[in-house]
Design a protein around this motif. Structure first.
Motif, short mmCIF file in Angstrom:
data_model
loop_
_atom_site.label_atom_id
_atom_site.label_comp_id
_atom_site.label_asym_id
_atom_site.label_seq_id
_atom_site.Cartn_x
_atom_site.Cartn_y
_atom_site.Cartn_z
N SER A 56 -29.08 -57.34 45.22
CA SER A 56 -28.48 -56.29 46.06
C SER A 56 -29.28 -56.10 47.34
CB SER A 56 -28.40 -54.98 45.29
OG SER A 56 -27.49 -55.09 44.22
N LYS A 57 -30.59 -56.13 47.24
CA LYS A 57 -31.45 -55.97 48.42
C LYS A 57 -31.19 -57.10 49.41
CE LYS A 57 -35.91 -56.36 47.83
NZ LYS A 57 -37.31 -56.13 47.45
N GLU A 58 -31.11 -58.33 48.93
CA GLU A 58 -30.82 -59.48 49.80
C GLU A 58 -29.44 -59.33 50.45
OE1 GLU A 58 -31.28 -63.02 47.47
OE2 GLU A 58 -33.39 -62.57 47.04
N PHE A 59 -28.46 -58.85 49.69
CA PHE A 59 -27.12 -58.65 50.21
C PHE A 59 -27.13 -57.65 51.37
CE2 PHE A 59 -23.11 -56.33 50.34
CZ PHE A 59 -22.16 -57.34 50.32
N TYR A 60 -27.74 -56.50 51.17
CA TYR A 60 -27.76 -55.47 52.21
C TYR A 60 -28.52 -55.93 53.45
CZ TYR A 60 -25.21 -52.07 49.55
OH TYR A 60 -24.20 -51.42 48.89
N ALA A 61 -29.65 -56.60 53.25
CA ALA A 61 -30.41 -57.10 54.39
C ALA A 61 -29.62 -58.17 55.14
CB ALA A 61 -31.75 -57.66 53.92
N GLY A 62 -28.96 -59.06 54.42
CA GLY A 62 -28.22 -60.15 55.04
C GLY A 62 -26.91 -59.73 55.67
N VAL A 63 -26.13 -58.92 54.97
CA VAL A 63 -24.81 -58.54 55.46
C VAL A 63 -24.90 -57.52 56.59
CG1 VAL A 63 -22.67 -57.33 54.82
CG2 VAL A 63 -23.58 -59.12 53.35
N PHE A 64 -25.75 -56.53 56.43
CA PHE A 64 -25.82 -55.47 57.44
C PHE A 64 -26.93 -55.70 58.47
CE2 PHE A 64 -23.80 -53.37 53.77
CZ PHE A 64 -22.61 -53.01 54.37
N GLY A 65 -27.78 -56.70 58.24
CA GLY A 65 -28.85 -56.99 59.17
C GLY A 65 -29.87 -55.87 59.28
N LEU A 66 -30.08 -55.17 58.18
CA LEU A 66 -31.00 -54.03 58.17
C LEU A 66 -32.28 -54.37 57.41
CD1 LEU A 66 -28.48 -51.18 57.28
CD2 LEU A 66 -29.50 -51.64 59.52
N PRO A 67 -33.41 -53.86 57.88
CA PRO A 67 -34.63 -54.03 57.11
C PRO A 67 -34.68 -52.99 55.98
CG PRO A 67 -35.10 -52.77 59.08
CD PRO A 67 -33.65 -53.16 59.15
N VAL A 68 -35.44 -53.28 54.95
CA VAL A 68 -35.69 -52.29 53.91
C VAL A 68 -36.55 -51.20 54.54
CG1 VAL A 68 -36.81 -51.86 51.70
CG2 VAL A 68 -35.54 -53.98 52.06
N HIS A 69 -36.08 -49.95 54.45
CA HIS A 69 -36.81 -48.81 55.02
C HIS A 69 -37.97 -48.40 54.11
CE1 HIS A 69 -37.53 -45.05 57.10
NE2 HIS A 69 -37.36 -44.40 55.97
N TRP A 70 -37.72 -48.43 52.80
CA TRP A 70 -38.73 -48.05 51.80
C TRP A 70 -38.35 -48.71 50.50
CZ3 TRP A 70 -38.71 -45.76 47.02
CH2 TRP A 70 -39.95 -45.32 46.54
N GLU A 71 -39.35 -49.08 49.70
CA GLU A 71 -39.04 -49.66 48.39
C GLU A 71 -40.21 -49.48 47.43
OE1 GLU A 71 -38.65 -53.99 48.01
OE2 GLU A 71 -39.53 -54.13 50.01
N ASP A 72 -39.86 -49.54 46.15
CA ASP A 72 -40.85 -49.63 45.09
C ASP A 72 -40.28 -50.60 44.07
OD1 ASP A 72 -39.00 -48.20 43.51
OD2 ASP A 72 -40.16 -46.34 43.54
N ALA A 73 -40.84 -50.65 42.89
CA ALA A 73 -40.41 -51.62 41.89
C ALA A 73 -38.99 -51.40 41.39
CB ALA A 73 -41.38 -51.61 40.71
N ASP A 74 -38.46 -50.17 41.55
CA ASP A 74 -37.16 -49.85 40.99
C ASP A 74 -36.09 -49.47 42.00
OD1 ASP A 74 -37.89 -50.21 38.24
OD2 ASP A 74 -39.10 -48.40 38.45
N SER A 75 -36.43 -49.43 43.28
CA SER A 75 -35.43 -49.04 44.28
C SER A 75 -35.76 -49.61 45.65
CB SER A 75 -35.31 -47.51 44.36
OG SER A 75 -36.52 -46.95 44.81
#
Length: 139
Positions: A28-47
């Motif tokens: 899901s993370k790869e999908f959102y980064a690739g489709v919307f061209g957005l960087p991950v704003h914040w993350e941990d092991a579960d989100s």
């Protein structure tokens, strides 16, 4: 309950965050980064959180969702769509062309709707539905 309660409940008339439950956080993370061209704003092991303007979209492992919403149950990815996000665009067809280049398969559209907009829909890897919409030209 008076107007003060409503004002306190809906401070800005904006949705601050949407938490989407996912069985495969990395996909899901790869999908959102690739489709919307957005960087991950914040993350941990579960989100992982992506910013859509002022709105946070939080991808949360479904296994962690139970404690967040208990005693409600977490629906599975094959139970059918229960919500849809809509993003406004200037040109739905151009956005659909770009989505296709990014490997996204449309669920439907582009379609001219009788209520005056052109739409197309696609789903993320967990089955959350996204709609691209634009006003139809006035005739």
């Amino acid at each position: 309950m008076g107007a003060g309660y409503v004002d306190a409940l809906v401070k800005s008339n904006k949705i601050m965050a949407a938490t989407l439950f996912t069985e495969d956080l990395e996909r899901s993370k790869e999908f959102y980064a690739g489709v919307f061209g957005l960087p991950v704003h914040w993350e941990d092991a579960d989100s992982a959180v992506f910013l859509f303007g002022d709105t946070m979209v939080n991808l949360l492992r479904a296994s962690n969702a139970r404690e967040l919403i208990a005693p409600a149950s977490v629906g599975g990815p094959q139970t059918g769509a229960r919500m849809q996000f809509t993003i406004w665009a200037d040109d739905v067809d151009a956005v659909c062309d770009e989505l296709a280049k990014r490997g996204v398969t449309l669920i439907n559209g582009p379609i001219d709707r009788p209520w005056g907009i052109r739409t197309a829909c696609f789903a993320d890897p967990s089955g959350h539905i996204w709609e691209i919409a634009a006003d139809l030209p006035k005739s």
